[in-house]
Design a protein around this motif. Sequence first.
Motif, PDB file in Angstrom:
ATOM      1  N   TRP A   1       8.634   6.939  -8.636  1.00 38.42           N
ATOM      2  CA  TRP A   1       8.712   4.599  -8.449  1.00 38.42           C
ATOM      3  C   TRP A   1      10.232   4.303  -8.222  1.00 38.42           C
ATOM      4  O   TRP A   1      11.140   4.489  -7.196  1.00 38.42           O
ATOM      5  CB  TRP A   1       8.100   4.466  -9.912  1.00 38.42           C
ATOM      6  CG  TRP A   1       6.525   4.596 -10.157  1.00 38.42           C
ATOM      7  CD1 TRP A   1       6.083   5.822  -9.962  1.00 38.42           C
ATOM      8  CD2 TRP A   1       5.593   3.903  -9.431  1.00 38.42           C
ATOM      9  NE1 TRP A   1       4.994   5.599 -10.496  1.00 38.42           N
ATOM     10  CE2 TRP A   1       4.571   4.413  -9.480  1.00 38.42           C
ATOM     11  CE3 TRP A   1       5.548   2.841  -8.342  1.00 38.42           C
ATOM     12  CZ2 TRP A   1       2.628   4.026  -9.205  1.00 38.42           C
ATOM     13  CZ3 TRP A   1       3.809   2.917  -8.166  1.00 38.42           C
ATOM     14  CH2 TRP A   1       2.948   3.151  -8.167  1.00 38.42           C
ATOM     15  N   PHE A   2      10.669   3.252  -9.137  1.00 42.85           N
ATOM     16  CA  PHE A   2      11.923   2.471  -9.041  1.00 42.85           C
ATOM     17  C   PHE A   2      13.175   3.307  -8.881  1.00 42.85           C
ATOM     18  O   PHE A   2      14.441   3.095  -9.117  1.00 42.85           O
ATOM     19  CB  PHE A   2      12.147   1.710  -9.480  1.00 42.85           C
ATOM     20  CG  PHE A   2      10.758   0.300  -9.213  1.00 42.85           C
ATOM     21  CD1 PHE A   2      10.449   0.148  -8.658  1.00 42.85           C
ATOM     22  CD2 PHE A   2       9.842  -0.157 -10.411  1.00 42.85           C
ATOM     23  CE1 PHE A   2       9.223  -0.919  -7.981  1.00 42.85           C
ATOM     24  CE2 PHE A   2       8.412  -0.232 -10.282  1.00 42.85           C
ATOM     25  CZ  PHE A   2       8.194  -1.147  -9.012  1.00 42.85           C
ATOM     26  N   GLU A   3      12.782   4.556  -8.823  1.00 39.95           N
ATOM     27  CA  GLU A   3      14.067   5.480  -9.551  1.00 39.95           C
ATOM     28  C   GLU A   3      14.239   5.605  -7.522  1.00 39.95           C
ATOM     29  O   GLU A   3      15.573   6.518  -7.178  1.00 39.95           O
ATOM     30  CB  GLU A   3      14.275   6.911  -9.931  1.00 39.95           C
ATOM     31  CG  GLU A   3      13.946   6.954 -11.184  1.00 39.95           C
ATOM     32  CD  GLU A   3      14.949   5.839 -11.945  1.00 39.95           C
ATOM     33  OE1 GLU A   3      15.884   6.902 -11.153  1.00 39.95           O
ATOM     34  OE2 GLU A   3      15.160   5.279 -12.461  1.00 39.95           O
TER      35      GLU A   3
ATOM     36  N   GLN B   1       0.783  -0.937  -0.073  1.00 44.59           N
ATOM     37  CA  GLN B   1       0.039   0.101  -0.193  1.00 44.59           C
ATOM     38  C   GLN B   1       0.720   1.473  -0.115  1.00 44.59           C
ATOM     39  O   GLN B   1       0.300   2.130  -0.436  1.00 44.59           O
ATOM     40  CB  GLN B   1      -0.857  -0.252   0.763  1.00 44.59           C
ATOM     41  CG  GLN B   1      -2.103   1.197   1.195  1.00 44.59           C
ATOM     42  CD  GLN B   1      -3.079   1.243   0.076  1.00 44.59           C
ATOM     43  OE1 GLN B   1      -3.059  -0.523  -0.447  1.00 44.59           O
ATOM     44  NE2 GLN B   1      -4.177   1.983  -0.318  1.00 44.59           N
ATOM     45  N   THR B   2       1.703   1.402   0.877  1.00 43.91           N
ATOM     46  CA  THR B   2       2.917   1.869   0.831  1.00 43.91           C
ATOM     47  C   THR B   2       3.435   2.624  -0.883  1.00 43.91           C
ATOM     48  O   THR B   2       3.595   3.957  -0.906  1.00 43.91           O
ATOM     49  CB  THR B   2       3.975   1.945   1.300  1.00 43.91           C
ATOM     50  OG1 THR B   2       3.674   2.063   3.435  1.00 43.91           O
ATOM     51  CG2 THR B   2       5.077   3.261   1.723  1.00 43.91           C
ATOM     52  N   VAL B   3       4.022   1.455  -1.547  1.00 39.34           N
ATOM     53  CA  VAL B   3       4.086   1.509  -2.868  1.00 39.34           C
ATOM     54  C   VAL B   3       3.238   2.063  -3.910  1.00 39.34           C
ATOM     55  O   VAL B   3       4.126   3.618  -4.323  1.00 39.34           O
ATOM     56  CB  VAL B   3       4.761   0.233  -3.441  1.00 39.34           C
ATOM     57  CG1 VAL B   3       4.912   0.169  -4.449  1.00 39.34           C
ATOM     58  CG2 VAL B   3       5.712  -0.462  -2.360  1.00 39.34           C
ATOM     59  N   LEU B   4       2.348   1.787  -3.893  1.00 40.36           N
ATOM     60  CA  LEU B   4       0.571   2.440  -4.638  1.00 40.36           C
ATOM     61  C   LEU B   4       0.906   3.983  -4.063  1.00 40.36           C
ATOM     62  O   LEU B   4       0.313   4.232  -5.017  1.00 40.36           O
ATOM     63  CB  LEU B   4      -0.135   1.230  -3.910  1.00 40.36           C
ATOM     64  CG  LEU B   4      -0.026  -0.085  -4.292  1.00 40.36           C
ATOM     65  CD1 LEU B   4      -0.880  -1.255  -4.110  1.00 40.36           C
ATOM     66  CD2 LEU B   4       0.072  -0.442  -6.109  1.00 40.36           C
ATOM     67  N   GLU B   5       1.013   4.346  -2.963  1.00 41.28           N
ATOM     68  CA  GLU B   5       0.227   5.171  -2.577  1.00 41.28           C
ATOM     69  C   GLU B   5       1.409   6.686  -2.789  1.00 41.28           C
ATOM     70  O   GLU B   5       1.141   8.091  -3.115  1.00 41.28           O
ATOM     71  CB  GLU B   5      -0.335   5.264  -0.937  1.00 41.28           C
ATOM     72  CG  GLU B   5      -1.178   4.644  -0.913  1.00 41.28           C
ATOM     73  CD  GLU B   5      -3.069   5.785  -0.353  1.00 41.28           C
ATOM     74  OE1 GLU B   5      -2.284   6.791  -1.342  1.00 41.28           O
ATOM     75  OE2 GLU B   5      -3.228   4.805  -0.927  1.00 41.28           O
ATOM     76  N   ARG B   6       2.576   5.903  -2.793  1.00 39.40           N
ATOM     77  CA  ARG B   6       3.930   7.564  -2.927  1.00 39.40           C
ATOM     78  C   ARG B   6       4.725   6.796  -4.090  1.00 39.40           C
ATOM     79  O   ARG B   6       5.643   7.298  -3.871  1.00 39.40           O
ATOM     80  CB  ARG B   6       4.596   6.632  -1.160  1.00 39.40           C
ATOM     81  CG  ARG B   6       4.046   6.717  -0.082  1.00 39.40           C
ATOM     82  CD  ARG B   6       3.819   8.135   0.385  1.00 39.40           C
ATOM     83  NE  ARG B   6       4.688   9.166  -0.363  1.00 39.40           N
ATOM     84  CZ  ARG B   6       4.156  10.321   0.404  1.00 39.40           C
ATOM     85  NH1 ARG B   6       2.764  11.149   0.835  1.00 39.40           N
ATOM     86  NH2 ARG B   6       5.348  11.300   0.085  1.00 39.40           N
ATOM     87  N   GLY B   7       4.504   5.731  -4.592  1.00 41.37           N
ATOM     88  CA  GLY B   7       4.705   5.727  -5.989  1.00 41.37           C
ATOM     89  C   GLY B   7       5.778   6.737  -7.051  1.00 41.37           C
ATOM     90  O   GLY B   7       6.356   6.937  -6.794  1.00 41.37           O
ATOM     91  N   GLU B   8       4.299   7.482  -7.313  1.00 41.27           N
ATOM     92  CA  GLU B   8       4.044   8.525  -7.958  1.00 41.27           C
ATOM     93  C   GLU B   8       4.507   9.476  -7.478  1.00 41.27           C
ATOM     94  O   GLU B   8       5.410   9.850  -8.290  1.00 41.27           O
ATOM     95  CB  GLU B   8       2.887   8.517  -8.693  1.00 41.27           C
ATOM     96  CG  GLU B   8       2.513   8.900 -10.238  1.00 41.27           C
ATOM     97  CD  GLU B   8       2.817  10.506  -9.711  1.00 41.27           C
ATOM     98  OE1 GLU B   8       3.081  11.758 -10.922  1.00 41.27           O
ATOM     99  OE2 GLU B   8       2.530  10.803  -8.773  1.00 41.27           O
TER     100      GLU B   8
END
Length: 516
Positions: A222-224, A211-218
Motif C-alpha cells: 500500500w502506501f509504503e 483500479q491499479t491501486v486496488l489491484e496492486r496495493g496489497e
Amino acid sequence: MTPLIRKLLIFTVILAAIMELIDISIVNVALSHMSGNLGATLEDTSWVITAYAIANVIIIPITSFLSGKLGRRNYYIGSIVLFTFCSFMCGHSSNIWMLVFFRFLQGIGGGALLSISQVVVFEQFPKEKQSTAGALFGAGVFIGPTIGPTLGGYITENYDWPWIFLINIPIGIFVAISCYFLLREPEIKPPTAKVDWTGIGLLAVGVGALQTVLERGEVEDWFETRYIVVLTVIAVTTLLFFIYWELSIENPVVNLRVLKSKSLSIAAVLTFVTGFGMFISIYISPVVAQRLLSFSPYQTGLLLLPGAILALVALKICGTLLQKGVSPAIVIAMGFIIFIYFNWRMSGITLNTSGAEVAASLIFRAIGMALLTVPLTMLAVSSLEDKDVGQGAALNNMMRQLGGSFGVSIINTYVAHRFAEHRNVLVSNVNPSNIKAMDRLNAYITYFQYRGFTYNEARAKALKLMENIILKQSSLLSYRDAFFFVGLFFIAALPLLLFVLSKSKKPQTNLVISDH
C-alpha cells in the motif's frame, strides 16, 4: 421480428456477456502456468488480470455514449471483433508484456458486451415481462464468473494456458455474424452531441489509477510504495473533478444525472455490495480448496458446478415470483440472508472439511447470488426513461465491477493481517510450558529418528514440520475470518433494503418501480 429471431438474438447477446464475464476469472487458475511458460515473475503475470480489470472499468461507464456516437450495432459488433482478435493475440503472445497489452485491449472490447447485451435483452420484453428479461440476463451475469475457474482449471490441466483465450475465437465469430444479421439500431436514438473528450480523459485516468491501486496495493504494501501514493492522489483528484465536470456540462460522456433516480441509486449501492461478495467468494473459495484442502484446479472448479446448476433453477423461480407481484425487496432480502448463511458456513471450515461440504456451502452462495441478480438488475433500470436505460445499465454494471475490485483488494489486505496475527499467537504457544505442543514436537522427533536421522537432524525436521502446520492453520483461520467479515458486510447493508421496501409497497402488476 419473429419469435425465433428474437430468441436467437437474446441467446446471442447473453452468450457474448457470458464470454466477457468468464474472461474475468478464467485466468486465475492459470497464472503460475503462464509465469513459467513466459519466463515472468508471478507478480508481473498478475498484470494479466489487472490490465483486463482496468480496461473493463474504464470502458463500461462510457458504453452508452460510444453506442450513441458510433451507432449501437456498429459499436457492439466492433467490440466483439476487437475482443475476439485480442483473444487470438493473447493466445499467441510470446512474452508477458505482449500478453498484458492485448489483455488490456481485450478488456476494452469486452466492456460493451456486458452493458449493451443487458439493454438488448430488456428491449425484447414488454414492461410487464421485465422480470423474465432480468432472469435471463442474470443467468449470464452469474454463470460467467462461476464457471470461469472450472473451465480455466480443465483447460490448464488437459491442454495449455493459451487455450483459455483461443476458446473465445469460435464463440466470438458466431456472435459477430449473428449480430450482423439480427441486431438493429434502437428506435430511440440519442441526439448527436459534441464529444466530451475532457470527461473521457478524466474517467480513463481516474478509474485507471484507482483500479491499479486496488489491484496492486496489497502486493506493493500500500502506501509504503511511492507510486501507489502518487496514483491514489491522481485517482482522488481526477475522479472528483470528473464528477464536477460531468454535472456541469450539457452533454457529458457519463450522464451522472440519471442517479437522481432513487431506484438506480439504491440498486447501484446494493449492486456494489453484491459485487463485493460475489467476487470475494469466487476468489477465496478456490484458494481455500486448492491451498488448504489440496484439490486440483479442475476438482476445485467442479465444486462450483452444483451451485451453478441450482442457481439457474433459482433464477427461473425468482423471475416467476417477481412476475406474480412478489416484492423485489423480499427477494433481495432472501438473497442477502442466504448469502450471509453461506459465509457463516465457510467461516467454520476445518482442514478436514470434505469436498461435499464445501460444494454444499457453495450451493447457498450460488442461490443467494441468483436471488440478488434479477431484482437488482430490474431495480436499476425500472424507473428510467428509455433513452437513459443504457446509461443506467452501464453505471450499475460498473458498480458491480468496482465492488469486486474493492472487495478483492480489501480481502487480500485483511487476510494478510489476520494471517500475521494468527501465526504470532500459534507460534507463541509452542513453548516448553505447553505440554500438548511439546508432546507433538517430541512425537515428530521420534518419527524422524525412526526414519534414520540423528537427533539434531530429526529435531530440525520436526520444527520445520511444526512451522508448516502453523502456517497452514494460520492460513485457514485467516480465510475463516475473511468469510465472517464478508458476512458482516452484508449484514451491515441489510438496512438499505428498507428503501427498496418503501418503493415496493404499492401493488404493481408490471413490476416497474417508479419514482413518480
